[in-house]
Scaffold this active site. Structure first.
Site, mmCIF file in Angstrom:
data_model
loop_
_atom_site.group_PDB
_atom_site.id
_atom_site.type_symbol
_atom_site.label_atom_id
_atom_site.label_comp_id
_atom_site.label_asym_id
_atom_site.label_seq_id
_atom_site.Cartn_x
_atom_site.Cartn_y
_atom_site.Cartn_z
ATOM 1 C CB THR A 125 -0.902 -0.006 1.254
ATOM 2 O OG1 THR A 125 -1.440 1.295 1.450
ATOM 3 C CG2 THR A 125 -0.146 -0.380 2.519
ATOM 4 C CG ASP A 126 -1.094 5.014 -0.949
ATOM 5 O OD1 ASP A 126 -1.640 4.320 -0.066
ATOM 6 O OD2 ASP A 126 -1.671 5.964 -1.525
ATOM 7 C CD GLU A 127 -3.308 3.467 4.396
ATOM 8 O OE1 GLU A 127 -3.170 3.487 5.627
ATOM 9 O OE2 GLU A 127 -4.365 3.170 3.837
ATOM 10 C CE1 TYR A 153 -3.287 -2.530 5.997
ATOM 11 C CE2 TYR A 153 -3.138 -0.185 5.512
ATOM 12 C CZ TYR A 153 -3.264 -1.496 5.072
ATOM 13 O OH TYR A 153 -3.348 -1.768 3.726
ATOM 14 C CE LYS A 157 -0.105 -4.508 3.063
ATOM 15 N NZ LYS A 157 -0.525 -5.850 2.544
#
Ligand code: NAD
Length: 336
Positions: A125-127, A153, A157
């Site tokens: 994810t870009d997060e 979260y 990741k």
């Protein structure tokens, strides 16, 4: 070609299985999913009698079971979508995020190492990049942007991504990683912003918006994410990370207002902001565009209409989530 897709009873993994079986009728797909609260076998209803598809209920962090599956199935490719994916839940209880997102990834990588694999693809994810300031629209995440996770979260990741890179460097496992922006589309669990707002409008419930709704996300229709992963697993360079984004930045408030306009009703209710809420995500996807010729095909105005229509046509799919334990949980949160 035999592909293991983990997390295929979830939103993006489910859409990806639909996409793969339609495009590559001769491929064999094995879905491994634990069927957590976010997994829904009905997402795979259309596939269940397809002789090229097999579903196995399993936890990716269960080493014994995962090894058994690899031994029996001998997959060519593994694509890991399985994850605990909801930021709010990670703030309440990070432990399961570390188990599934980190230990689960490690078990899959170990299985690849043990039994051999042509490609392991990690859906990230870009997060993992953290966030960008709202008042710097000139800034974007590239694949070189340092990891700077904000929530349990995104930290889990990011940790998984580092493991994937380490297994490439140390053991030579042929890996790729994709880091995508926010997805929307059919089969999206209604705890996330877009499906929550659509289903709340349809249930005549208020539309909870965090803070002032100014947080910006880069929205991508889920099918465009599927085409990007398809290109990466077939033509992407081993060891590389590919950013995937929609060139479609919107504030949460704008998105909610579009849904209200499309459905012709809906009451916004501003609620207390999320702890550590990321301000803006924005992806620079030049690398995948230049190297693999990928571009998002579905414009937001079209994608949001298709998504709303899907929720209107598939009430029985999402209504089951609005009961029992989930109902209690929904009360305490919204979005993304
Ligand atoms: P989701 O929560 O809808 O689905 C996750 C699926 O994984 C569910 O079917 C669940 O049952 C399964 N699962 C959870 N724990 C498991 C375990 N231990 N073993 C096996 N299966 C397990 O998630 P999603 O939105 O489809 O996201 C899929 C992947 O894409 C995730 O890795 C997420 O980090 C990533 N991602 C999502 C978005 C987005 O906007 N939704 C954007 C970028 C990246």
């Amino acid at each position: 070609m035999k592909i293991i897709v983990t997390g295929g009873a979830g939103f993006i993994g489910g859409n990806f299985i639909h996409y793969l079986l339609k495009k590559y009728a001769e491929y064999e797909i094995i879905c491994i999913d634990k069927l957590t609260y976010a997994g829904n076998l009905e997402t795979l209803d259309l596939m269940i009698n397809n002789p090229h598809f097999n579903f196995i209920r399993a936890d990716i962090a269960d080493r014994r079971l995962v090894y058994k599956i690899f031994e029996e199935e001998k997959p060519n490719i593994v694509i890991n979508f399985a994850a605990e994916s909801h930021v709010d839940r990670s703030i309440e209880d990070p432990a399961i995020f570390l188990r599934t997102n980190v230990v689960g990834t490690q078990v899959l990588l170990d299985a690849c190492r043990h039994y051999g694999i042509d490609r392991y693809h990690q859906v990230s994810t870009d997060e993992v990049y953290g966030d960008l300031p709202i008042d710097r629209p000139d800034l974007f995440f590239t694949e070189e942007t340092p990891i700077h996770a904000s929530s349990p979260y995104s930290a889990s990741k990011a940790c998984a991504d580092l493991l994937v890179q380490a297994y490439y460097r140390t053991y030579g496992i042929p890996v790729t990683i994709s880091r995508c922006s926010n997805n929307y589309g059919p089969y999206h669990y209604p705890e996330k912003l877009i499906p929550l707002m659509i289903t709340n409008v349809l249930n005549d419930k208020p539309l909870p918006v965090y803070g002032t709704g100014e947080n910006v996300r880069d929205w991508l229709y889920v099918e465009d994410h599927c085409t990007a992963i398809d290109l990466i697993i077939h033509r992407g360079k081993v060891g590389e990370i590919y950013n995937i984004g929609g060139h479609n930045e919107r504030t949460n408030l704008e998105v909610v207002q579009i849904i209200i306009k499309e459905l012709g009703k809906g009451e916004i209710e501003y609620v207390k902001d999320r702890a550590g809420h990321d301000r803006r995500y924005a992806i620079d996807s030049t690398k995948i565009e230049n190297e693999l010729g990928w571009y998002p095909a579905i414009e937001f105005n079209d994608g949001i209409k298709r998504t709303i229509q899907w929720y209107l046509n598939n009430r029985q799919w999402w209504e089951k989530f609005n009961s029992g334990e989930n109902k209690k949980y929904y009360k305490s949160l919204n979005t993304l």
